[in-house]
Scaffold this motif. Structure first.
Motif, PDB file in Angstrom:
ATOM      1  N   LEU A  15      68.697  32.147  43.172  1.00 13.46           N
ATOM      2  CA  LEU A  15      67.656  31.629  43.628  1.00 13.46           C
ATOM      3  C   LEU A  15      67.064  31.134  44.937  1.00 13.46           C
ATOM      4  N   ALA A  16      68.520  30.718  44.756  1.00 13.77           N
ATOM      5  CA  ALA A  16      68.786  29.590  46.275  1.00 13.77           C
ATOM      6  C   ALA A  16      69.049  29.963  47.609  1.00 13.77           C
ATOM      7  N   THR A  17      68.867  31.564  46.556  1.00 19.06           N
ATOM      8  CA  THR A  17      70.036  32.279  48.189  1.00 19.06           C
ATOM      9  C   THR A  17      68.296  33.187  48.652  1.00 19.06           C
ATOM     10  N   PRO A  18      68.930  34.195  49.648  1.00 17.22           N
ATOM     11  CA  PRO A  18      67.772  35.430  50.129  1.00 17.22           C
ATOM     12  C   PRO A  18      67.123  35.905  48.757  1.00 17.22           C
ATOM     13  N   LEU A  19      67.669  35.871  47.479  1.00 15.20           N
ATOM     14  CA  LEU A  19      67.619  36.662  46.504  1.00 15.20           C
ATOM     15  C   LEU A  19      66.057  36.815  45.996  1.00 15.20           C
ATOM     16  N   THR A  20      65.111  37.761  45.726  1.00 19.29           N
ATOM     17  CA  THR A  20      64.246  37.720  44.917  1.00 19.29           C
ATOM     18  C   THR A  20      63.699  37.655  43.122  1.00 19.29           C
ATOM     19  N   VAL A  21      62.903  37.613  42.498  1.00 22.42           N
ATOM     20  CA  VAL A  21      63.116  37.077  41.057  1.00 22.42           C
ATOM     21  C   VAL A  21      63.164  38.744  40.968  1.00 22.42           C
ATOM     22  N   GLU A  22      62.669  39.664  41.545  1.00 19.17           N
ATOM     23  CA  GLU A  22      63.162  41.096  41.167  1.00 19.17           C
ATOM     24  C   GLU A  22      64.579  41.585  40.996  1.00 19.17           C
ATOM     25  N   GLU A  23      65.057  41.342  42.409  1.00 18.95           N
ATOM     26  CA  GLU A  23      65.775  41.841  42.636  1.00 18.95           C
ATOM     27  C   GLU A  23      66.997  41.612  41.900  1.00 18.95           C
ATOM     28  N   ILE A  24      67.440  39.937  41.169  1.00 15.81           N
ATOM     29  CA  ILE A  24      67.350  39.300  40.209  1.00 15.81           C
ATOM     30  C   ILE A  24      67.926  40.013  38.454  1.00 15.81           C
ATOM     31  N   ILE A  25      66.173  40.051  38.928  1.00 12.98           N
ATOM     32  CA  ILE A  25      65.735  41.273  37.071  1.00 12.98           C
ATOM     33  C   ILE A  25      66.282  42.052  37.494  1.00 12.98           C
ATOM     34  N   ILE A  26      66.254  42.979  37.817  1.00 15.20           N
ATOM     35  CA  ILE A  26      66.609  44.416  38.292  1.00 15.20           C
ATOM     36  C   ILE A  26      67.980  44.911  38.469  1.00 15.20           C
ATOM     37  N   ALA A  27      69.210  43.915  38.823  1.00 18.04           N
ATOM     38  CA  ALA A  27      70.689  43.780  38.308  1.00 18.04           C
ATOM     39  C   ALA A  27      70.836  43.528  37.164  1.00 18.04           C
ATOM     40  N   GLU A  28      70.556  42.924  36.686  1.00 21.21           N
ATOM     41  CA  GLU A  28      70.607  42.515  35.158  1.00 21.21           C
ATOM     42  C   GLU A  28      70.292  43.238  33.986  1.00 21.21           C
ATOM     43  N   ILE A  29      69.405  43.618  34.352  1.00 26.26           N
ATOM     44  CA  ILE A  29      68.776  45.390  33.891  1.00 26.26           C
ATOM     45  C   ILE A  29      69.851  46.587  33.894  1.00 26.26           C
ATOM     46  N   VAL A  30      70.176  46.750  35.031  1.00 23.34           N
ATOM     47  CA  VAL A  30      70.751  47.642  35.226  1.00 23.34           C
ATOM     48  C   VAL A  30      72.382  46.711  35.576  1.00 23.34           C
ATOM     49  N   TRP A  31      72.853  46.339  34.949  1.00 26.34           N
ATOM     50  CA  TRP A  31      74.437  45.727  34.875  1.00 26.34           C
ATOM     51  C   TRP A  31      74.843  45.727  33.091  1.00 26.34           C
ATOM     52  N   GLY A  32      73.069  45.549  32.531  1.00 23.87           N
ATOM     53  CA  GLY A  32      73.194  45.866  31.357  1.00 23.87           C
ATOM     54  C   GLY A  32      72.928  47.546  30.896  1.00 23.87           C
ATOM     55  N   ALA A  33      72.669  48.338  31.194  1.00 20.77           N
ATOM     56  CA  ALA A  33      72.774  49.534  31.505  1.00 20.77           C
ATOM     57  C   ALA A  33      74.256  50.223  31.637  1.00 20.77           C
ATOM     58  N   THR A  34      75.226  49.723  32.674  1.00 21.55           N
ATOM     59  CA  THR A  34      75.994  49.480  32.871  1.00 21.55           C
ATOM     60  C   THR A  34      77.324  49.426  31.506  1.00 21.55           C
ATOM     61  N   ARG A  35      77.004  48.203  31.072  1.00 22.16           N
ATOM     62  CA  ARG A  35      78.223  47.953  30.069  1.00 22.16           C
ATOM     63  C   ARG A  35      77.966  49.449  28.857  1.00 22.16           C
ATOM     64  N   ALA A  36      76.486  49.712  28.781  1.00 12.53           N
ATOM     65  CA  ALA A  36      76.401  50.506  28.077  1.00 12.53           C
ATOM     66  C   ALA A  36      77.081  52.176  28.329  1.00 12.53           C
ATOM     67  N   VAL A  37      77.085  52.017  29.980  1.00 10.13           N
ATOM     68  CA  VAL A  37      77.857  53.627  29.947  1.00 10.13           C
ATOM     69  C   VAL A  37      79.318  52.893  29.844  1.00 10.13           C
ATOM     70  N   ILE A  38      79.618  51.855  30.318  1.00  7.86           N
ATOM     71  CA  ILE A  38      81.259  51.905  29.747  1.00  7.86           C
ATOM     72  C   ILE A  38      81.850  51.438  28.242  1.00  7.86           C
ATOM     73  N   ALA A  39      80.936  51.054  27.111  1.00 13.16           N
ATOM     74  CA  ALA A  39      80.968  50.839  25.694  1.00 13.16           C
ATOM     75  C   ALA A  39      81.049  52.433  25.159  1.00 13.16           C
ATOM     76  N   ALA A  40      79.809  52.962  25.751  1.00 15.58           N
ATOM     77  CA  ALA A  40      79.837  54.758  25.206  1.00 15.58           C
ATOM     78  C   ALA A  40      80.834  55.504  25.706  1.00 15.58           C
ATOM     79  N   VAL A  41      81.746  55.342  26.832  1.00 22.27           N
ATOM     80  CA  VAL A  41      83.336  55.990  27.516  1.00 22.27           C
ATOM     81  C   VAL A  41      84.255  55.957  27.027  1.00 22.27           C
ATOM     82  N   LEU A  42      84.052  53.983  25.959  1.00 23.70           N
ATOM     83  CA  LEU A  42      85.375  54.220  25.521  1.00 23.70           C
ATOM     84  C   LEU A  42      85.099  54.777  23.770  1.00 23.70           C
ATOM     85  N   MET A  43      84.040  55.155  23.605  1.00 25.82           N
ATOM     86  CA  MET A  43      83.647  55.262  21.908  1.00 25.82           C
ATOM     87  C   MET A  43      83.643  57.004  21.871  1.00 25.82           C
TER      88      MET A  43
END
Length: 261
Positions: free
Chosen positions: A103-131
């Motif tokens: 938040l000390a950078t030009p990033l907004t709260v919305e950008e950080i939180i959406i990135a976290e959610i998308v990263w969670g979905a990415t982790r889910a895809v990686i795990a699903a592919v392995l399984m």
């Protein structure tokens, strides 16, 4: 600190930061999704297959392992996405102070939180592919339609990732995550048609289970693995999309209240 509710493609920088951290400990992150299906298939597939000869699902007659194995893909997506945006995000926010630095950078709260959610979905895809690779090698993925699990896992990951982030936005301490895990995630894991068909439940319980996002995700992963995706699958995808559409705004509003002072 940027406090305006702006959203741009800068959120990919946060996603990339999480990916770089993930790659540093990739061996630890890869092993559980690869070994988990083996343990479950041994414990439940081989154990129950001698007791449950056939399972009737959507007009199909399946062995218990054929019914059970694809649902573990759905459960993995749920656990990976929810845990990433609950426990892991809370650690980044509260203990590591990663959000303060972002938040000390030009990033907004919305950008950080959406990135976290998308990263969670990415982790889910990686795990699903392995399984998926593991259960395919064991012979429980007879159709190439199973490749549809990639977008299905991402959609499910968005839904459960948003649920996890909404939980993080109102959780005061890391120990408090035990409540949603015990009261919401674990019951969903057990009663969403993952271990047994819903036809064995009372009518009121069937209606309740069909309202759970994991039920729709399990139906999709099972249909994909068996090559049975059809028009009815669209309903399950819409249900997951509705879940994501509900919890993403709740996550953004809750985390904005928490982070912007």
């Amino acid at each position: 600190m940027t406090t305006d509710p702006r959203f741009t493609w800068l959120f990919w920088t946060v996603w990339r930061r999480n990916l770089l951290v993930y790659r540093r400990i990739w061996t630890v992150n890869f092993l559980p999704p690869m070994l988990e299906p083996v343990f479950y298939l041994l414990a439940f597939g081989l154990g129950f297959s001698g007791l449950v000869r056939e399972v009737h699902w959507n007009g199909q007659t399946l062995s218990y392992t054929e019914f059970f194995a694809p649902s573990m893909l759905a459960a993995t997506v749920m656990w990976q996405a929810f845990l990433e945006t609950s426990y892991a995000s809370f650690v980044r926010m509260f203990y590591q102070k990663t959000y303060d630095a972002l938040l000390a950078t030009p990033l907004t709260v919305e950008e950080i939180i959406i990135a976290e959610i998308v990263w969670g979905a990415t982790r889910a895809v990686i795990a699903a592919v392995l399984m998926l690779v593991v259960i395919a090698l064991l012979g429980y993925v007879p159709s190439l339609h199973a490749l549809a699990i990639l977008p299905i896992a991402f959609l499910g990951g968005l839904a459960f990732g948003a649920m996890g982030m909404a939980t993080t936005s109102v959780t005061s301490s890391i120990d408090m995550f035990n409540l949603p895990i015990f009261l919401v995630i674990t019951p969903m894991f057990l009663f969403s048609g993952t271990f047994f068909p819903l036809t064995g439940l009372p009518a009121w319980a069937v209606g309740l289970a069909q309202g759970l996002p994991l039920y729709h995700l399990a139906e999709l992963t099972r249909s994909a693995c068996l090559g049975l995706l059809d028009a009815s699958s669209l309903w399950h995808m819409l249900a997951l999309a509705a879940c994501a559409a509900l919890f993403i705004p709740l996550s953004l509003a809750g985390m904005r209240r928490r982070l912007v002072k």
